[in-house]
Design a protein around this motif. Structure first.
Motif, PDB file in Angstrom:
ATOM      1  N   PRO A 153       0.811  -1.237   0.313  1.00 26.12           N
ATOM      2  CA  PRO A 153      -0.024  -0.015   0.031  1.00 26.12           C
ATOM      3  C   PRO A 153       0.610   1.126   0.078  1.00 26.12           C
ATOM      4  N   ARG A 154       0.175   2.386  -0.599  1.00 22.67           N
ATOM      5  CA  ARG A 154       0.932   3.611  -0.219  1.00 22.67           C
ATOM      6  C   ARG A 154       0.092   4.603   0.570  1.00 22.67           C
ATOM      7  N   LEU A 155       0.559   5.359   1.450  1.00 22.29           N
ATOM      8  CA  LEU A 155      -0.327   6.298   2.224  1.00 22.29           C
ATOM      9  C   LEU A 155      -0.245   7.627   1.929  1.00 22.29           C
ATOM     10  N   GLU A 156      -1.297   8.415   2.024  1.00 19.95           N
ATOM     11  CA  GLU A 156      -1.396   9.793   1.484  1.00 19.95           C
ATOM     12  C   GLU A 156      -0.990  10.417   3.040  1.00 19.95           C
ATOM     13  N   LEU A 157      -0.095  11.301   3.044  1.00 17.62           N
ATOM     14  CA  LEU A 157       0.349  12.026   4.409  1.00 17.62           C
ATOM     15  C   LEU A 157      -0.730  12.876   4.946  1.00 17.62           C
ATOM     16  N   SER A 158      -1.360  13.840   3.861  1.00 21.81           N
ATOM     17  CA  SER A 158      -2.340  14.571   4.316  1.00 21.81           C
ATOM     18  C   SER A 158      -3.486  14.078   5.108  1.00 21.81           C
TER      19      SER A 158
ATOM     20  N   ALA B 240       7.409   8.885  -1.987  1.00 21.62           N
ATOM     21  CA  ALA B 240       8.723   8.520  -1.250  1.00 21.62           C
ATOM     22  C   ALA B 240       8.608   6.992  -1.174  1.00 21.62           C
ATOM     23  N   GLU B 241       9.459   6.423  -2.133  1.00 20.64           N
ATOM     24  CA  GLU B 241       9.601   4.904  -1.709  1.00 20.64           C
ATOM     25  C   GLU B 241      10.760   4.446  -0.781  1.00 20.64           C
ATOM     26  N   GLY B 242      10.438   3.065  -0.005  1.00 25.64           N
ATOM     27  CA  GLY B 242      11.495   2.724   0.857  1.00 25.64           C
ATOM     28  C   GLY B 242      11.293   3.312   2.165  1.00 25.64           C
ATOM     29  N   VAL B 243      10.271   3.948   2.582  1.00 31.30           N
ATOM     30  CA  VAL B 243      10.500   4.493   3.950  1.00 31.30           C
ATOM     31  C   VAL B 243      10.162   3.271   4.912  1.00 31.30           C
ATOM     32  N   GLU B 244      11.174   3.389   5.719  1.00 32.69           N
ATOM     33  CA  GLU B 244      11.304   2.129   6.688  1.00 32.69           C
ATOM     34  C   GLU B 244      11.509   2.736   8.149  1.00 32.69           C
ATOM     35  N   GLU B 245      11.811   4.070   8.378  1.00 35.03           N
ATOM     36  CA  GLU B 245      12.021   4.496   9.735  1.00 35.03           C
ATOM     37  C   GLU B 245      11.225   5.650   9.898  1.00 35.03           C
ATOM     38  N   VAL B 246      11.043   5.763  11.425  1.00 34.41           N
ATOM     39  CA  VAL B 246      10.193   6.782  11.584  1.00 34.41           C
ATOM     40  C   VAL B 246      10.919   8.228  11.362  1.00 34.41           C
TER      41      VAL B 246
ATOM     42  N   THR C  81       3.026  11.376  -0.485  1.00 33.75           N
ATOM     43  CA  THR C  81       2.544   9.961  -0.238  1.00 33.75           C
ATOM     44  C   THR C  81       4.091   9.257   0.170  1.00 33.75           C
ATOM     45  N   ILE C  82       3.519   8.259   0.999  1.00 34.94           N
ATOM     46  CA  ILE C  82       4.797   7.286   1.122  1.00 34.94           C
ATOM     47  C   ILE C  82       4.333   5.759   0.943  1.00 34.94           C
TER      48      ILE C  82
ATOM     49  N   LEU D 240       7.756   0.657   6.712  1.00 34.06           N
ATOM     50  CA  LEU D 240       7.259   1.411   7.956  1.00 34.06           C
ATOM     51  C   LEU D 240       5.608   1.243   7.929  1.00 34.06           C
ATOM     52  N   LEU D 241       5.210   1.456   6.865  1.00 32.49           N
ATOM     53  CA  LEU D 241       3.574   1.164   6.495  1.00 32.49           C
ATOM     54  C   LEU D 241       3.395  -0.424   6.555  1.00 32.49           C
TER      55      LEU D 241
END
Length: 418
Positions: free
Chosen positions: A179-184, A369-375, A388-389, A393-394
């Protein structure tokens, strides 16, 4: 034919202690034909043959294919054989002048291991061909010597190609979704379809072990069509069940995108499965879209006119011309994970990420942003106004069952991550 050549050269080299067959193939010869024309390709082949005939201790036995040659190499000792092989390789370090065009070419080579005699000629040629195939499957531009006791990896590669053909036909492939997540809003916006191979004996094979093989062998075209069809069918199943109303993103390989019939094939699959194209996003790599600008724009516009969204994948590591980028009908830029990985510790990666985000805002497209793994990465991306991320992490890529169990409860509701 090969037996006659060996007999002829055996009489001429009776004192040679070592005789072997070497086959060589010009890497990406099709690209030369397409770029310079078939007449230039023929001239190049003639020049290659001329150079090969000039080699000492080597006899050009025959042209064994469109761009493939077979040599009989004779030597008095192993050191002389090694020197002859080096001379073959050095031939291609010099450029070729073809109708006022200077070009460099690489070759893949395969050499037999059996002692060459008229009686073993067919076996030796077969060994050399198998070694040549292994050279092309393991990176090209190299020499591979056949040896059944020392080449399990090469044999494995060839066997895996056969197995992959079966996998496509016998439905051994499955799709995972990330999945992808919209930050807003904190809501899921899209599910990216990622292929996996569930081998009946070897179990789950990750894509990095079979996608390169599929690209090298040409199987990426039927594989890509299978992925698109299955993603469409799965989306229809979710629609029928009234769950997971998100867009589905499908990766399009460079080989697929350069196929002149790609857009027609894709539209036909969409029509056959009955999916609304608005539910689809095609992820196309940055390098793919820069191959042929006019054709790229025509294909993208054709897909967009059908309602399909276009995303540029791995953005930032290719060679996009910003002048052309404004003409592409795109909806999303995906920042390559190599920049996101060190965004919290490398100021250059942060600067590049920021620049891509601002570019996306200026073009009025979504930025992922791809590959988001850390807070810590997430916190910085929130500050940079990234829209979007996507990343572990997600959620990692998961099976259909897991995506239904884990994310159905978030339909139209925010996902809490911190």
């Amino acid at each position: 034919m090969i037996k006659k050549a060996v007999k002829r050269h055996s009489r001429a080299t009776r004192d040679a202690q070592i005789q072997t067959i070497l086959t060589l193939d010009i890497d990406r010869f099709r690209h030369i034909n397409f770029s310079l024309g078939y007449a230039s390709g023929d001239l190049l082949l003639a020049e290659v043959a001329h150079r090969l005939r000039s080699l000492p201790n080597c006899s050009l036995a025959m042209r064994s294919g469109d761009d493939e040659f077979a040599l009989v190499i004779h030597a008095h000792h192993q050191e002389q054989l090694s020197q002859s092989l080096l001379q073959v390789q050095q031939l291609f370090e010099q450029s070729f002048m073809i109708q006022e065009h200077e070009c460099y070419i690489n070759v893949s080579m395969g050499m037999s291991a059996v002692e060459l005699t008229p009686a073993t000629a067919e076996q030796a040629l077969k060994q050399a061909d198998q070694a040549l195939l292994a050279a092309k499957h393991t990176g090209k531009n190299k020499l591979v010597t056949y040896h059944s006791m020392l080449s399990p990896q090469q044999t494995s590669s060839m066997e895996m190609e056969t197995e992959l053909r079966k996998a496509i036909l016998e439905n051994q492939l499955i799709l995972y979704y990330q999945p992808r997540l919209e930050l807003s809003t904190g809501k899921i916006s899209c599910l990216e379809a990622l292929v996996r191979w569930n081998h009946p004996k070897l179990g789950m094979i990750p894509p990095n072990e079979f996608i390169p093989l599929a690209e090298e062998s040409g199987l990426i075209l039927p594989l890509g069509e299978w992925v698109l069809r299955e993603a469409c069918l799965q989306k229809m199943r979710w629609l029928d069940a009234g769950i997971l109303g998100y867009q589905v993103a499908v990766n399009i390989s460079p080989c697929q995108f350069q196929d002149e019939n790609f857009s027609d094939k894709a539209i036909r699959i969409i029509e056959q499965t009955g999916i609304d194209p608005a539910y689809l996003e095609f992820e196309i790599t940055e390098s793919s879209i820069m191959q042929n600008m006019e054709n790229t724009i025509a294909v993208l516009e054709k897909l967009c006119n059908k309602g399909i969204s276009i995303s540029i994948d791995d953005f930032g590591i290719g060679y996009s011309s910003l002048n052309y980028l404004k003409h592409f009908p795109i909806h999303c830029l995906k920042i390559d994970r190599s920049f996101v990985k060190n965004i919290h510790s490398n100021k250059d990666d942060l600067a590049i990420t920021n620049a891509i985000i601002h570019l996306g805002h200026a073009l009025n497209v979504q930025v992922v942003a791809e590959g988001v793994e850390e807070v810590s990465q997430l916190e910085i991306l929130r500050e940079t106004t990234c829209t979007t991320i996507q990343g572990y992490l997600l959620s990692p890529p998961v099976s259909v069952h897991e995506i239904e169990q884990s994310f159905h409860r978030y339909d139209n509701r925010p996902v809490m991550i911190s």
